[in-house]
Every structure is written in C-alpha cells, then in structure tokens.
Scaffold this motif. Structure first.
Motif, PDB file in Angstrom:
ATOM      1  N   LEU A 109       0.673  -1.261   0.086  1.00 28.91           N
ATOM      2  CA  LEU A 109      -0.076  -0.163   0.014  1.00 28.91           C
ATOM      3  C   LEU A 109       0.860   1.263  -0.066  1.00 28.91           C
ATOM      4  CD1 LEU A 109      -3.226  -0.276   2.146  1.00 28.91           C
ATOM      5  CD2 LEU A 109      -2.988   0.519  -0.217  1.00 28.91           C
ATOM      6  N   PRO A 110       1.831   1.475   0.989  1.00 34.03           N
ATOM      7  CA  PRO A 110       2.394   2.785   0.990  1.00 34.03           C
ATOM      8  C   PRO A 110       3.158   3.186  -0.428  1.00 34.03           C
ATOM      9  CG  PRO A 110       3.070   1.671   2.973  1.00 34.03           C
ATOM     10  CD  PRO A 110       2.480   0.496   1.989  1.00 34.03           C
ATOM     11  N   GLY A 111       3.873   2.138  -0.842  1.00 35.23           N
ATOM     12  CA  GLY A 111       4.351   2.470  -2.157  1.00 35.23           C
ATOM     13  C   GLY A 111       3.609   2.589  -3.188  1.00 35.23           C
ATOM     14  N   ALA A 112       2.447   1.989  -3.197  1.00 34.70           N
ATOM     15  CA  ALA A 112       1.301   1.995  -4.494  1.00 34.70           C
ATOM     16  C   ALA A 112       0.636   3.503  -4.235  1.00 34.70           C
ATOM     17  CB  ALA A 112       0.517   1.079  -4.398  1.00 34.70           C
ATOM     18  N   ILE A 113       0.434   3.790  -3.086  1.00 36.14           N
ATOM     19  CA  ILE A 113      -0.079   5.163  -2.866  1.00 36.14           C
ATOM     20  C   ILE A 113       0.874   6.508  -3.226  1.00 36.14           C
ATOM     21  CG2 ILE A 113      -0.973   6.902  -1.057  1.00 36.14           C
ATOM     22  CD1 ILE A 113      -2.564   4.366   0.121  1.00 36.14           C
ATOM     23  N   VAL A 114       2.099   6.407  -3.053  1.00 36.49           N
ATOM     24  CA  VAL A 114       3.193   7.112  -3.489  1.00 36.49           C
ATOM     25  C   VAL A 114       3.208   7.214  -4.878  1.00 36.49           C
ATOM     26  CG1 VAL A 114       5.442   7.550  -3.489  1.00 36.49           C
ATOM     27  CG2 VAL A 114       4.711   7.282  -1.546  1.00 36.49           C
ATOM     28  N   ILE A 115       3.075   6.057  -5.766  1.00 33.18           N
ATOM     29  CA  ILE A 115       2.861   6.155  -7.176  1.00 33.18           C
ATOM     30  C   ILE A 115       1.857   6.707  -7.624  1.00 33.18           C
ATOM     31  CG2 ILE A 115       2.803   4.710  -9.045  1.00 33.18           C
ATOM     32  CD1 ILE A 115       5.703   5.093  -8.062  1.00 33.18           C
ATOM     33  N   ALA A 116       0.599   6.635  -6.975  1.00 29.38           N
ATOM     34  CA  ALA A 116      -0.890   7.228  -7.402  1.00 29.38           C
ATOM     35  C   ALA A 116      -0.855   8.611  -7.129  1.00 29.38           C
ATOM     36  CB  ALA A 116      -1.870   6.500  -6.322  1.00 29.38           C
ATOM     37  N   VAL A 117       0.098   9.174  -6.141  1.00 24.09           N
ATOM     38  CA  VAL A 117       0.271  10.517  -5.960  1.00 24.09           C
ATOM     39  C   VAL A 117       1.185  11.151  -7.182  1.00 24.09           C
ATOM     40  CG1 VAL A 117       0.990  12.486  -4.738  1.00 24.09           C
ATOM     41  CG2 VAL A 117       0.144  10.655  -3.747  1.00 24.09           C
ATOM     42  N   LEU A 118       2.215  10.415  -7.641  1.00 25.51           N
ATOM     43  CA  LEU A 118       3.067  10.714  -8.415  1.00 25.51           C
ATOM     44  C   LEU A 118       2.610  10.563  -9.845  1.00 25.51           C
ATOM     45  CD1 LEU A 118       6.234  11.852  -8.168  1.00 25.51           C
ATOM     46  CD2 LEU A 118       6.897   9.504  -8.278  1.00 25.51           C
ATOM     47  N   GLY A 119       2.097   9.744 -10.227  1.00 27.12           N
ATOM     48  CA  GLY A 119       1.688   9.495 -11.741  1.00 27.12           C
ATOM     49  C   GLY A 119       0.977  10.700 -12.375  1.00 27.12           C
ATOM     50  N   PRO A 120      -0.286  10.782 -11.691  1.00 23.76           N
ATOM     51  CA  PRO A 120      -0.896  12.157 -12.527  1.00 23.76           C
ATOM     52  C   PRO A 120      -0.137  13.520 -12.390  1.00 23.76           C
ATOM     53  CG  PRO A 120      -2.453  10.651 -11.107  1.00 23.76           C
ATOM     54  CD  PRO A 120      -1.222  10.280 -10.805  1.00 23.76           C
ATOM     55  N   GLU A 121       0.509  13.726 -11.041  1.00 30.17           N
ATOM     56  CA  GLU A 121       1.208  14.811 -11.064  1.00 30.17           C
ATOM     57  C   GLU A 121       2.402  14.921 -12.206  1.00 30.17           C
ATOM     58  OE1 GLU A 121       1.439  16.609  -7.842  1.00 30.17           O
ATOM     59  OE2 GLU A 121       2.831  17.846  -8.308  1.00 30.17           O
ATOM     60  N   LEU A 122       3.172  13.777 -12.418  1.00 28.79           N
ATOM     61  CA  LEU A 122       4.319  13.869 -13.534  1.00 28.79           C
ATOM     62  C   LEU A 122       3.240  13.944 -14.851  1.00 28.79           C
ATOM     63  CD1 LEU A 122       7.096  11.376 -12.216  1.00 28.79           C
ATOM     64  CD2 LEU A 122       6.915  14.057 -12.447  1.00 28.79           C
ATOM     65  N   ALA A 123       2.309  13.354 -14.995  1.00 29.08           N
ATOM     66  CA  ALA A 123       1.744  13.227 -16.345  1.00 29.08           C
ATOM     67  C   ALA A 123       1.169  14.617 -16.582  1.00 29.08           C
ATOM     68  CB  ALA A 123       0.359  12.397 -16.139  1.00 29.08           C
ATOM     69  N   ALA A 124       0.824  15.601 -15.670  1.00 25.83           N
ATOM     70  CA  ALA A 124       0.444  16.941 -15.899  1.00 25.83           C
ATOM     71  C   ALA A 124       1.667  17.753 -16.409  1.00 25.83           C
ATOM     72  CB  ALA A 124      -0.319  17.422 -14.678  1.00 25.83           C
ATOM     73  N   GLY A 125       2.881  17.222 -16.063  1.00 29.71           N
ATOM     74  CA  GLY A 125       4.157  18.223 -15.973  1.00 29.71           C
ATOM     75  C   GLY A 125       4.615  17.752 -17.578  1.00 29.71           C
ATOM     76  N   GLY A 126       5.744  18.211 -17.936  1.00 29.95           N
ATOM     77  CA  GLY A 126       6.402  18.191 -19.240  1.00 29.95           C
ATOM     78  C   GLY A 126       7.642  17.614 -19.063  1.00 29.95           C
ATOM     79  N   PRO A 127       8.426  17.565 -20.344  1.00 27.77           N
ATOM     80  CA  PRO A 127       9.859  17.167 -20.370  1.00 27.77           C
ATOM     81  C   PRO A 127      10.919  17.422 -19.363  1.00 27.77           C
ATOM     82  CG  PRO A 127       9.118  17.623 -22.402  1.00 27.77           C
ATOM     83  CD  PRO A 127       8.124  18.057 -21.616  1.00 27.77           C
ATOM     84  N   ALA A 128      10.675  18.778 -19.230  1.00 29.76           N
ATOM     85  CA  ALA A 128      11.526  19.186 -17.976  1.00 29.76           C
ATOM     86  C   ALA A 128      11.215  18.640 -16.489  1.00 29.76           C
ATOM     87  CB  ALA A 128      11.305  20.801 -17.690  1.00 29.76           C
ATOM     88  N   GLU A 129      10.107  18.463 -16.139  1.00 35.82           N
ATOM     89  CA  GLU A 129       9.632  17.900 -14.790  1.00 35.82           C
ATOM     90  C   GLU A 129      10.144  16.267 -15.035  1.00 35.82           C
ATOM     91  OE1 GLU A 129       7.424  19.983 -16.439  1.00 35.82           O
ATOM     92  OE2 GLU A 129       8.006  21.413 -14.931  1.00 35.82           O
ATOM     93  N   LEU A 156      10.720   9.256  -2.094  1.00 38.43           N
ATOM     94  CA  LEU A 156       9.969   8.154  -1.452  1.00 38.43           C
ATOM     95  C   LEU A 156       9.952   6.996  -1.967  1.00 38.43           C
ATOM     96  CD1 LEU A 156       6.838  10.004   0.385  1.00 38.43           C
ATOM     97  CD2 LEU A 156       8.846   8.704   1.641  1.00 38.43           C
ATOM     98  N   ALA A 157       9.430   7.004  -3.369  1.00 41.31           N
ATOM     99  CA  ALA A 157       9.237   5.799  -4.099  1.00 41.31           C
ATOM    100  C   ALA A 157      10.657   5.065  -4.310  1.00 41.31           C
ATOM    101  CB  ALA A 157       9.062   6.008  -5.630  1.00 41.31           C
ATOM    102  N   ALA A 158      11.698   5.722  -4.383  1.00 36.02           N
ATOM    103  CA  ALA A 158      13.049   4.829  -4.681  1.00 36.02           C
ATOM    104  C   ALA A 158      13.341   4.214  -3.403  1.00 36.02           C
ATOM    105  CB  ALA A 158      13.944   5.977  -4.796  1.00 36.02           C
ATOM    106  N   GLU A 159      12.869   4.856  -2.034  1.00 33.00           N
ATOM    107  CA  GLU A 159      13.083   3.938  -0.838  1.00 33.00           C
ATOM    108  C   GLU A 159      12.040   2.957  -0.703  1.00 33.00           C
ATOM    109  OE1 GLU A 159      13.540   6.170   2.741  1.00 33.00           O
ATOM    110  OE2 GLU A 159      15.406   7.164   1.954  1.00 33.00           O
ATOM    111  N   LEU A 160      11.120   3.017  -1.226  1.00 40.16           N
ATOM    112  CA  LEU A 160       9.743   2.184  -0.994  1.00 40.16           C
ATOM    113  C   LEU A 160      10.047   0.721  -1.938  1.00 40.16           C
ATOM    114  CD1 LEU A 160       6.893   4.242  -0.130  1.00 40.16           C
ATOM    115  CD2 LEU A 160       8.146   2.883   1.284  1.00 40.16           C
ATOM    116  N   TRP A 161      10.882   1.045  -3.043  1.00 40.67           N
ATOM    117  CA  TRP A 161      10.963  -0.176  -4.027  1.00 40.67           C
ATOM    118  C   TRP A 161      11.667  -1.061  -3.292  1.00 40.67           C
ATOM    119  CZ3 TRP A 161       9.726  -0.990  -8.759  1.00 40.67           C
ATOM    120  CH2 TRP A 161      10.495  -2.007  -9.462  1.00 40.67           C
TER     121      TRP A 161
END
Lengths: 104, 258
Positions: free
Chosen positions: A49-69, B207-212
């Motif tokens: 769960l913790p890792g998956a939730i971190v990814i779930a936060v990160l995914g849409p966040e990065l998807a909204a960004g561009g090549p620089a991000e 955080l992701a790098a640490e939880l991997w």
C-alpha cells in the motif's frame, strides 16, 4: 506573514482525526494478531500500500508536467539511488527543474 | 532496574529451551524481555544517526506544509501527534480550501495500515510486556525505529523499551525539523520561483526510491500508476490516490501465491 502560532480549530480537528486513525493503525495489528490469524495474502496487500499510494500521487502529477519535470524526476531518482540522501536528491531535483525549464 | 536487564543473561535459564523452540525453526530468543531505562537509553542513542536522516524528510514536510498554508504550530502539532512521515506528506499534498477531510483521513489510514503488520511482528517479544508498555511503545513507532528495534530483538537483545527510546529521539528530530522546514518555506516567499513547486514531486520520487522492494514491486506499482492516471481524469477531487493504492493492493492480494 502568516501568524506562526495560529491554530485553526478545523485544522486541529483534521490533525486529531489523522492522529486517531494512525494510532489505530499502529496498535491495531498487535491487538488483532492475538485474536485472529491474518493471512499472508492480506499481509502482502497491506505491505504494498504505501509504495502504491506514493505512485498514485506521483503518476498524475508527472503526467500533468512536461519533459523538464520528467527529466528532473530522473535526476532525483538517480541521486537518491546513489547517495540515499534525501536533501541532496531534493536540491539536485529543484536545480535540475529550473535548468531544464530554461532550456525546454 | 537497568542493572537487572544487563545481568539477566547470566541468570540461570528456568525454561526448557526444547519446549520453547517447538514453534518456528529459527525462533529467536524471546524468553527474556525487560522494560526499563537501559532500553530507552540504548534505543535513544542508537536512533540518533537515523533521526538525523529523518530530519531531512522533516524539513521537506515543513516546506510542503507551509505551501499548503499550515502555520508552524499546526505543522508541528501534526508531526508531534501523527508521527508518520509518508502519510503526513501525502496529507499536506491533499490539503486544499475547503479541506477534503474524508479524503485526507481515509488516505492517512490507508498509508499507515502497514504499521499494523509491523507492530504485529513485534508480538513474540512484546507478549512479555504489559498492555501499557506495548501500546505506549507502539504509538511512538515509525518505519525507522521499528527496523532498529527488530534488529535489536533479532540479535537477542531483550530490551523491550528499545522501540520507545528510539521513538523518542525520532520524535524530537521530526518535530524540530518540521518547524525548521516551515520557517524555511516561510522565508523563501513565492514558491513557484526557483522551482520550489517541484519539491513535492521530488519528495515523492525519493519516497518511491526508498519503498522500491525489487521486481516484485513492479506489477502493483504499474497498476497503481495506470489506475490513478485514469481515475484522475475521470473523478473529481483527489480520490484517485486512494483508488490507485487500493487497486494495487487488491491485485497484490490476488497475485499472491498465484
């Protein structure tokens, strides 16, 4: 400047609610384990769960960004992997995103 | 009391080892678990280097809490009472006006559910302690001092107050660095200048790098990624975070021993 010591009653209430569910999570396991058997399947699911939730936060966040991000995120990952130093990784990432935004 | 815990290894063993070892093969020595100042002190001292590292996250959390509009007092209160880094960082990321209370509390619970497992893993040693000692220690549990405590117990050190001691030093650094972070964020001014808007994404990458945990993590993370990106486009608010996490957990439960 915001008053540093201000305590909004609603904010305090939300923090206390977070505290209650966190304490339940922290003590609940040992309380349950004396009464029931938790299957390995459920354990594996909770573990992810913790890792998956971190990814779930990160995914849409990065998807909204561009090549620089995206490139800066790669820098953070690389520094983190090599040094395991969170502050160093964050500084590198922020410097990188400024540099990449200037270029892209 | 401290002397007792030290000399306990010299005490004659009253229990028959063959009876105790009847359970799991590599059962560690869980016979002698004490709870006293010696354990608190050992945990505190062992925890110092780890706590300094945790301070880095505390500063990052403080900066983000400041961006979310929390005051020093509010951020410090959250660090002092919740004491669970990843969930706090995610909470301030969810923070908005009006505050999405249900999403914040539900997500906090989901992120912290792992502590149930970690706490339960201490049962072989904690069963020797009183409920007050057990639950008082568990409230001070975070990822870092849990790992330290497991190491202490596995290596045969029966100092039951180790979790509490290492939790106390962690708590001090976590709250202190949170305050520093909010003040730092306050003095910077406009966060979007200097790329400070990227700190949040950067914290999550770290955080992701640490939880991997290796390749076994890949499939559930891909599920979380796909589900959250789709849900973010379809659903209002920030429910995609919880949905992404739960979808990954569900897939993991189905995949297990399958």
């Amino acid at each position: 400047m915001v008053e540093v010591l201000s305590l909004d009653p609603l904010v305090v209430g939300v923090i206390l609610a977070m505290t209650v569910v966190t304490v339940i999570a922290k003590v609940g396991g040992i309380w349950l384990v004396r009464r029931f058997d938790v299957s390995e399947r459920v354990e594996a699911g909770l573990d992810i769960l913790p890792g998956a939730i971190v990814i779930a936060v990160l995914g849409p966040e990065l998807a909204a960004g561009g090549p620089a991000e995206w490139a800066a995120a790669g820098i953070v990952l690389a520094v983190m992997w090599r040094t395991e130093n969170i502050l160093l990784a964050l500084c590198a990432g922020v410097l990188a995103v400024v540099a990449f935004r200037a270029v892209v | 009391m401290a002397m007792d815990s030290e000399s306990s290894t010299d005490a004659p063993r009253e229990s028959n080892p063959s009876v105790d070892d009847a359970g799991p093969e590599r059962a560690p020595d869980t016979d002698e678990v004490t709870f006293g100042w010696e354990g608190i002190r050992a945990g505190f001292l062992t925890g110092i280097p780890i706590a300094i590292g945790v301070g880095g996250y505390g500063i990052a959390f403080g900066v983000l809490a400041n961006q979310a509009g929390l005051s020093v007092a509010e951020a410090a209160l959250m660090s002092a009472t919740v004491l669970a880094g990843a969930s706090q960082i995610i909470a301030v990321e969810l923070w908005a006006d009006p505050i999405p209370i249900a999403a914040i509390v539900a997500t906090t619970f989901a992120v912290n559910l792992r502590y149930s497992l970690m706490g339960a893993a201490l049962q072989p040693w904690f069963r020797h302690l009183s409920p007050t000692q057990i639950y008082g220690s568990l409230v001070m549990m975070a990822d870092e001092n849990w790992a330290l405590t497991m190491r202490e117990f596995q290596s045969g050190g029966g100092r039951g107050a180790f979790l509490l001691g290492s939790g106390i030093v962690l708590w001090l650094f976590w709250v202190g660095s949170t305050i520093l972070g909010v003040l730092a964020g306050e003095s910077v001014g406009d966060p979007d200048q200097y790329g400070f808007d990227f700190i949040l994404a950067a914290v999550f990458v770290a955080l992701a790098a640490e939880l991997w945990e290796g390749r076994s993590t890949l499939v559930p993370w891909l599920v979380a990624l796909g589900t959250s990106v789709v849900a973010a486009n379809v659903l209002p608010g920030r429910w995609y975070i919880l949905i992404g996490g739960l979808a990954a957990a569900a897939v993991e439960v189905m995949r297990h021993d399958g």
